[in-house]
Each structure stands twice: as structure tokens, then as C-alpha cells.
Design a protein around this motif. Structure first.
Motif, PDB file in Angstrom:
ATOM      1  N   PRO A 195       3.294   8.613  -1.251  1.00 48.03           N
ATOM      2  CA  PRO A 195       2.848   9.303  -0.028  1.00 48.03           C
ATOM      3  C   PRO A 195       1.384   9.049   0.320  1.00 48.03           C
ATOM      4  O   PRO A 195       0.965   9.337   1.445  1.00 48.03           O
ATOM      5  N   LYS A 196       0.599   8.551  -0.630  1.00 51.29           N
ATOM      6  CA  LYS A 196      -0.841   8.398  -0.427  1.00 51.29           C
ATOM      7  C   LYS A 196      -1.225   7.069   0.216  1.00 51.29           C
ATOM      8  O   LYS A 196      -2.279   6.953   0.838  1.00 51.29           O
ATOM      9  N   LEU A 197      -0.395   6.049   0.049  1.00 46.71           N
ATOM     10  CA  LEU A 197      -0.754   4.703   0.509  1.00 46.71           C
ATOM     11  C   LEU A 197      -0.320   4.509   1.961  1.00 46.71           C
ATOM     12  O   LEU A 197       0.838   4.736   2.303  1.00 46.71           O
ATOM     13  N   LYS A 198      -1.274   4.067   2.777  1.00 51.30           N
ATOM     14  CA  LYS A 198      -1.010   3.845   4.193  1.00 51.30           C
ATOM     15  C   LYS A 198      -1.529   2.464   4.602  1.00 51.30           C
ATOM     16  O   LYS A 198      -2.509   1.957   4.041  1.00 51.30           O
ATOM     17  N   VAL A 199      -0.866   1.872   5.604  1.00 54.63           N
ATOM     18  CA  VAL A 199      -1.331   0.602   6.160  1.00 54.63           C
ATOM     19  C   VAL A 199      -2.726   0.791   6.751  1.00 54.63           C
ATOM     20  O   VAL A 199      -2.991   1.776   7.442  1.00 54.63           O
ATOM     21  N   GLY A 200      -3.619  -0.146   6.461  1.00 52.33           N
ATOM     22  CA  GLY A 200      -4.989  -0.077   6.960  1.00 52.33           C
ATOM     23  C   GLY A 200      -5.972   0.573   6.011  1.00 52.33           C
ATOM     24  O   GLY A 200      -7.185   0.566   6.268  1.00 52.33           O
ATOM     25  N   MET A 201      -5.484   1.158   4.904  1.00 49.63           N
ATOM     26  CA  MET A 201      -6.396   1.787   3.943  1.00 49.63           C
ATOM     27  C   MET A 201      -7.314   0.740   3.320  1.00 49.63           C
ATOM     28  O   MET A 201      -6.880  -0.351   2.974  1.00 49.63           O
ATOM     29  N   PRO A 202      -8.604   1.074   3.149  1.00 47.91           N
ATOM     30  CA  PRO A 202      -9.517   0.136   2.490  1.00 47.91           C
ATOM     31  C   PRO A 202      -9.400   0.240   0.975  1.00 47.91           C
ATOM     32  O   PRO A 202      -9.049   1.287   0.430  1.00 47.91           O
ATOM     33  N   LEU A 203      -9.695  -0.840   0.301  1.00 51.82           N
ATOM     34  CA  LEU A 203      -9.799  -0.840  -1.148  1.00 51.82           C
ATOM     35  C   LEU A 203     -10.808  -1.906  -1.564  1.00 51.82           C
ATOM     36  O   LEU A 203     -11.279  -2.686  -0.726  1.00 51.82           O
TER      37      LEU A 203
END
Length: 339
Positions: A195-203
Motif C-alpha cells: 500500500p505504500k509504494l506509488k508510481v512517481g515516488m522518489p528513491l
């Protein structure tokens, strides 16, 4: 009688002296360790997970020709950087030249047919037949042109060369073109973080080759299914690489943010490691005694580390002198040591 009284008095004195000496020795044996302590705090942290992965070229293409024949010339070598549209391979152009001449001749005939059609001297059917032949030959010529003069579909680097000039190629890859100014990676994530990972998230990524550099990336795809055997899901990560310091095949460690959390943190140097194992423990001040508590380490933040174990907020952890302690020993807190 007096002599007996004197003997008893002397014996009583000796016994008293031995008893006093024993009490003094016992007091000296019970050593009190001087320590410093600090209250364990509950802090809100930015929760991250760290996972390894291997980089890949964002695009990798096998350069080949659908036209079987002799390779006339290969214009690049392994390691060469190429731009989009650059000519890489020229196949034997004989067939292409033949089709080009036929197309030119048919083009002249097509012009004549158009003139006759406008004058009403030929039927529409005759005109259409010539037009179909002309269009089909044009498509065949375009196909042969593309596969005789093979060009780069995108900018990249030549990562493999399988043939030399003059060799026969029958649909097999002649070269491999790899895009390196943009890279990608696939990372398997524990299902708990789905549930925490979304498209566009930076890493961020780090490599042992460049220990002082941190590279940015973004989540491009979150795959929608969970692997039933490993209980993980996959994300695709896009990594800009304009400097081209990173290369396909490199091993990197990724740091992925997965939200905030409240947790117990302590100074990292207060945590001890059991010799010969990876078990960690701390000492807690319990009255005037030191109590050993086994803990697990979580996320680290500079000088602090998250701990998981039988402790709570407000407990006093020994931060200095802990290496001299054993479970249950007597301790005394040095003045001004409690934070």
C-alpha cells in the motif's frame, strides 16, 4: 578460674576480629560500577527500506537485418557511443538497388498512366492495377532500405558485436545497442509495503564504487500482483544517468521511503553485540541494578538506531560504562548523566 576467663575473652576477641574482617572484605568485593544513562525516547521517523538491485540499460536492442545476405560494412565497434538515427550497419545493397531502379521505372509509368487517366484514354481498372503495383513496390523498397542501411533507434552505446565485414547474416543479431543515459532496475519488495509504494515516488541509490555520491530515481511501475512463493511484489525504477557514472550490470543499494512511524530510538554506541553471534543487547537501569535486555535493531539515523525489545519510553539506558556490566550488577549513575 581467672585463667579460663582470660582464654574465653581472648577467643571472643579473635572471633569478633575475624567477623569484622569478613564484613569488610564482603563490602569490598561488591563493586559498584559508575555509568551514564539516558532516557529512551519515542520519536517519529521517516521509515525507509533498503534493498539491493542490479542496474540495466533502460532500452536494449539487438541490431539485425530481416534481409538475409552479406554484411557490407559495420560502422561501429564495441564501446562506441551512437546517436539516434546514426548508421550502424550496411548490408549488401544489390537487392535494394534493384528495387530502387524498378520503383523509379514504375514511377515513370505511373506518371504516364495518370496523364492517360486525365485524358480519359484508359479505364479506372487499368489505372488502379498500376497504382497498386507502384504502392506495393514502394513499401518493399522502404523495407529493404531500412534493413540495408540499419540505423540506431535511440542514443546509446554498442555493448556487443557478433559479426565482421563480409560475413553472412541470416536474421541473427549483428550488434547490441544499450541505452545508458537512462537506466532501469527491478526491485522485489515485501508485500507488507504494497500500500505504500506509488508510481512517481522518489528513491535514492548508492554504489560502493562511488561511496560519496547519492543517485536519484523514481518508481515508474508498481506491478499489481504478489508473488505467492516469495510474498513480494515488483517495482520498476527509472534512473536518470546523464553523467553516465552508473552502468548496466552495476550492483547498487536502494533506499525507498515507505511513510512515517513512531518508534523507540537509542544512541547506537549504547547497543552491544554478543561475541560470536549477531545478537544485540542493552543495559537498562533498574533501581540500583543493571538489567540486560536483548533487542533487535531497526533503522539507523546517524548516531541513533531504532530498537525493538522489552523496553518502553522513559526507561533509562546505560550509555557509558556498559561494556563493564553484567546482568544484575550494582551501578551508580555519575552526576549530571541523565538527559
Amino acid at each position: 578460674m581467672n585463667r579460663l576467663f582470660k582464654c574465653v575473652a581472648v577467643l571472643t576477641g579473635v572471633i569478633s576480629l575475624v567477623a569484622c574482617t569478613k564484613e569488610t572484605t564482603d563490602a569490598e568485593v561488591e563493586k559498584i560500577e559508575q555509568v551514564a544513562v539516558q532516557k529512551i525516547e519515542m520519536k517519529q521517523i521517516d521509515r525507509v527500506i533498503e534493498l539491493p538491485t542490479t542496474l540495466q540499460g533502460y532500452e536494449t536492442m539487438n541490431i539485425s537485418s530481416t534481409v538475409s545476405g552479406i554484411i557490407d560494412h559495420i560502422f561501429v565497434e564495441v564501446g562506441d557511443k551512437v546517436s539516434k538515427g546514426q548508421l550502424l550497419v550496411r548490408m549488401d545493397p544489390t537487392q535494394y538497388t534493384t528495387y530502387k531502379l524498378q520503383y523509379a521505372n514504375l514511377g515513370v509509368e505511373m506518371g504516364r498512366m495518370e496523364a492517360l487517366k486525365e485524358a480519359g484514354s484508359i479505364s479506372q481498372q487499368a489505372y488502379d492495377q498500376t497504382k497498386v503495383q507502384y504502392d506495393q513496390l514502394g513499401e518493399t523498397l522502404a523495407l529493404y532500405e531500412k534493413n540495408t542501411f540499419v540505423k540506431a533507434e535511440y542514443a546509446g552505446v554498442i555493448s556487443a558485436k557478433n559479426f565482421e565485414n563480409g560475413e553472412l547474416c541470416a536474421g541473427q543479431p549483428i550488434l547490441t545497442l544499450t541505452q545508458i543515459n537512462v537506466l532501469k532496475a527491478y526491485i522485489n519488495i515485501p508485500e507488507a509495503y504494497f500500500p505504500k509504494l506509488k508510481v512517481g515516488m522518489p528513491l535514492t541509490l548508492v554504489s560502493d564504487i562511488y561511496p560519496d555520491k547519492v543517485f536519484s530515481a523514481t518508481v515508474e511501475i508498481v506491478y499489481p500482483t504478489i508473488d505467492a512463493s516469495s510474498h513480494t511484489f515488483t517495482i520498476k525504477v527509472k534512473i536518470p544517468n546523464a553523467s553516465e557514472l552508473l552502468r548496466p550490470g552495476m550492483y547498487v543499494k536502494t533506499t525507498i521511503p515507505v511513510g512515517k512511524a513512531s518508534t523507540l530510538v537509542v544512541p547506537y554506541q549504547a547497543v552491544l553485540k554478543l561475541i560470536g553471534s549477531n545478537n544485540r543487547y542493552i543495559f537498562i537501569k533498574d533501581g540500583d541494578k543493571a538489567r540486560r535486555v536483548d533487542v533487535e535493531l531497526g533503522q539507523r539515523f546517524d548516531k541513533y538506531v531504532e530498537i525493538i525489545g522489552d523496553v518502553k519510553e522513559g526507561d533509562e539506558i546505560v550509555t557509558m560504562g556498559q561494556s563493564r556490566l553484567i546482568d544484575g550488577c550494582t551501578i551508580a549513575v555519575a552526576p549530571d548523566s541523565i538527559d
